[in-house]
Design an enzyme around this catalytic site. Structure first.
Site, PDB file in Angstrom:
ATOM      1  CB  ILE A 191      -0.946  -0.002   1.204  1.00 63.80           C
ATOM      2  CG1 ILE A 191      -1.880  -1.207   1.111  1.00 63.80           C
ATOM      3  CG2 ILE A 191      -1.758   1.284   1.253  1.00 63.80           C
ATOM      4  CD1 ILE A 191      -2.848  -1.343   2.261  1.00 63.80           C
ATOM      5  N   PRO A 192       1.071   1.876  -1.148  1.00 59.12           N
ATOM      6  CG  PRO A 192       0.799   2.707  -3.317  1.00 59.12           C
ATOM      7  CD  PRO A 192       0.180   1.755  -2.324  1.00 59.12           C
ATOM      8  CB  CYS A 193       2.347   5.323   2.687  1.00 60.10           C
ATOM      9  SG  CYS A 193       3.528   4.168   3.405  1.00 60.10           S
ATOM     10  CG  HIS A 194       6.524   4.305  -1.820  1.00 64.40           C
ATOM     11  ND1 HIS A 194       5.844   3.132  -1.567  1.00 64.40           N
ATOM     12  CD2 HIS A 194       6.683   4.354  -3.174  1.00 64.40           C
ATOM     13  CE1 HIS A 194       5.613   2.504  -2.703  1.00 64.40           C
ATOM     14  NE2 HIS A 194       6.105   3.227  -3.702  1.00 64.40           N
ATOM     15  NE  ARG A 195       3.081   3.908  -6.026  1.00 66.11           N
ATOM     16  CZ  ARG A 195       2.332   2.927  -6.499  1.00 66.11           C
ATOM     17  NH1 ARG A 195       1.028   3.092  -6.650  1.00 66.11           N
ATOM     18  NH2 ARG A 195       2.882   1.766  -6.824  1.00 66.11           N
TER      19      ARG A 195
END
Length: 294
Positions: A260-264
């Site tokens: 779940i790409p919270c890095h984006r």
């Protein structure tokens, strides 16, 4: 496994050096240092550096420099991976692609989550990822949480977190489910990591969040790989334009990093800071996605 890439454990071992290489190339690309200079900065022979970088990133150091130059949108440290847009426009993306992931939300019931995982039997272990050692928390129905381990990481300075050692990373994940029965099993974590990162099997994710948080996490999944959005734009995407701060809190509450790409997600100023598992890892994740996006 992606075409032409090293085995997972090799990529995990290479991560620290590759994160430094991304930082060094991001700072020096206007001077176009050659392969010998880049390799020397990493303490490797040119052949070894070329091979290791390409097998980790999916593009060569020269291609990476070209993407930065063509983008000319600013320093990767300040602007995220948007400077790599030119890589796609000029055919510089890597030969592989990220495998599709099936995300099965809400594997924990609301009651289990409210009770801190009471009654849940979870496994905690360390296992490799393309971004260094991962701290994996696994339940019978799937992945509960994923963090990362950086032994010897310096203390947090300001908004920039440089990572967590094993004890800190494990404590961080376990604290999310204080009522659960958690046992250590590195072998099980390694089997899970291999299934996901090497065999490319569908990923069941076992988590529970409030309706608002789930809405934000779905919005994160809709951001194209390698691209970024501000908290404000995410708030707009879920029709809550005045809730940027609450969106930021929901992004930070995501327990399953990378998938779940919270890095984006970026703050309004667009800088790579305040990432829970270290700003170097956030940068590496965005570059990795760009290299493997179809």
């Amino acid at each position: 496994m992606f075409d032409g890439q090293a085995p997972l454990d090799e990529r995990a071992r290479a991560y620290d050096r590759m994160a430094k290489a991304l930082d060094w190339l991001g700072e020096t690309w206007p001077d176009w240092p050659d392969l010998e200079a880049a390799a020397a900065a990493m303490g490797l022979s040119p052949h070894h550096f070329q091979r290791e970088f390409t097998r980790w990133a999916g593009i060569s150091p020269k291609q990476y420099q070209g993407a930065l130059a063509h983008g000319a949108a600013g320093d990767l440290l300040r602007r995220g991976a948007s400077v790599l847009d030119a890589a796609l426009e000029t055919g510089l993306s890597g030969p592989g692609r990220l495998h599709d992931l099936f995300i099965a939300h809400e594997g924990l019931t609301p009651g289990e989550a409210k009770a801190g995982g009471k009654g849940a039997d979870l496994v905690l272990g360390r296992a490799p990822t393309p971004f260094g050692l991962g701290a994996w928390l696994i339940g019978p129905r799937g992945l509960v949480a994923l963090g990362f381990i950086d032994e010897g990481a310096p203390a947090r300075t300001g908004f920039e977190h440089q990572g967590r050692g094993e004890a800190d990373a494990f404590a961080d994940l376990a604290a999310r489910y204080p009522g659960a029965a958690i046992r250590r099993d590195d072998a099980e974590a390694e089997r899970f990591a291999s299934r996901v990162f090497e065999a490319g099997e569908p990923l069941p994710v076992c988590l529970y969040g409030t309706p608002f948080r789930r809405q934000v996490w779905r919005a994160l999944l809709e951001i194209p790989a390698g691209e970024t959005r501000t908290y404000g734009s995410l708030a707009q995407a879920i029709s809550a334009p005045k809730a940027a701060r609450a969106v930021g809190a929901a992004v930070g509450a995501n327990p399953v990093s990378w998938f779940i790409p919270c890095h984006r997600a970026l703050a309004a100023d667009g800088r790579l800071h305040n990432y829970h598992w270290g700003v170097a890892r956030k940068r590496a994740m965005l570059v990795y996605e760009r290299a493997h996006r179809a």
